[in-house]
Write a protein that holds these residues in place. Structure first.
Motif, short mmCIF file in Angstrom:
data_model
loop_
_atom_site.label_atom_id
_atom_site.label_comp_id
_atom_site.label_asym_id
_atom_site.label_seq_id
_atom_site.Cartn_x
_atom_site.Cartn_y
_atom_site.Cartn_z
N TYR A 145 3.01 2.88 5.56
CA TYR A 145 1.94 3.21 4.40
C TYR A 145 2.85 4.01 3.46
N ALA A 158 4.22 -5.72 0.36
CA ALA A 158 4.46 -4.74 -0.60
C ALA A 158 5.68 -5.18 -1.68
N LEU A 216 -1.05 5.20 -2.04
CA LEU A 216 -1.65 5.38 -0.64
C LEU A 216 -2.50 6.58 -0.90
N ILE A 235 1.76 1.41 -6.29
CA ILE A 235 0.92 0.96 -4.92
C ILE A 235 0.74 2.52 -4.53
N SER A 249 4.54 2.64 0.04
CA SER A 249 3.74 3.05 -1.42
C SER A 249 4.81 3.66 -2.34
N CYS A 254 -4.23 1.68 -1.16
CA CYS A 254 -3.83 1.21 -0.14
C CYS A 254 -4.24 2.48 0.91
#
Ligand code: S3P
Length: 181
Positions: A142, A89, A101, A99, A146, A8
């Protein structure tokens, strides 16, 4: 443990290109949520924004997350707005995905997005300012959404290796990162 890697970050941060590189290294299938939605609807992202509106695109993103999050050992590159929709998420987390970033410097984002014609949110005057404002609005979300953050500086190989180390797929002994400070 599903071990899927979700990439992401802001538009232009390198999610798709890094995803392709990671897919080559690991042999895992790469799924890009924008392409997934385009294939499913038979429309481009731009068409969906114009014909159906942004809320419909966001709904399709959540639908994609529900369909993809449980698949094991994939590389999933998600659109820059996907993690901003509440709940997305969390679905990835519940399925034990990493996840990641990709945090890319503003100067690189500006350069890569300068001539873009495909991203509906950027097709307006004063693009540089639009990018700065949108980035400032989104970066905190974000970070909190993450599970891992890697720098997007350097070559695609460097970013891909960083992700493999951060997710524990590769041990640091096997890779020296010249951009590491
Ligand atoms: C968007 C990012 C795009 C695409 C759509 C909206 C956003 O994906 O999903 O144009 O809101 O940041 P990329 O981040 O892959 O450009």
């Amino acid at each position: 443990m599903n071990q899927t890697i979700v990439l992401c970050g802001f538009m232009g941060c390198g999610k798709s290109a890094t995803g392709r590189r990671l897919s080559q290294y690991t042999g895992r299938q790469l799924i890009d949520t924008d392409r997934y939605i385009e294939e499913k609807t038979g429309k481009t992202v731009s068409q969906i924004f114009v014909e159906d509106g942004e809320p419909e695109f966001r709904r399709l993103e959540t639908e994609a997350v529900r369909e993809l999050a449980a698949l094991p050992r994939k590389i999933i590159s998600v659109g820059g707005g996907l993690l901003l929709t509440p709940g997305n998420a969390e679905i990835f987390r519940e399925n034990h995905c990493h996840i990641v970033l990709i945090d890319t410097p503003m100067a690189d984002l500006q350069l890569r997005l300068r001539n873009d014609v495909k991203r509906p949110l950027l097709q307006q005057p004063n693009r540089e300012q639009v990018i700065r404002d949108l980035h400032a609005k989104r970066i905190d979300r974000y970070r909190e959404a993450s599970t891992l953050i890697v720098s997007g500086e350097g070559t695609l190989d460097a970013v891909a290796h960083r992700i493999l180390v951060a997710t524990g797929i590769l041990t640091e002994d096997h890779f020296h990162d010249p951009w590491k400070r």
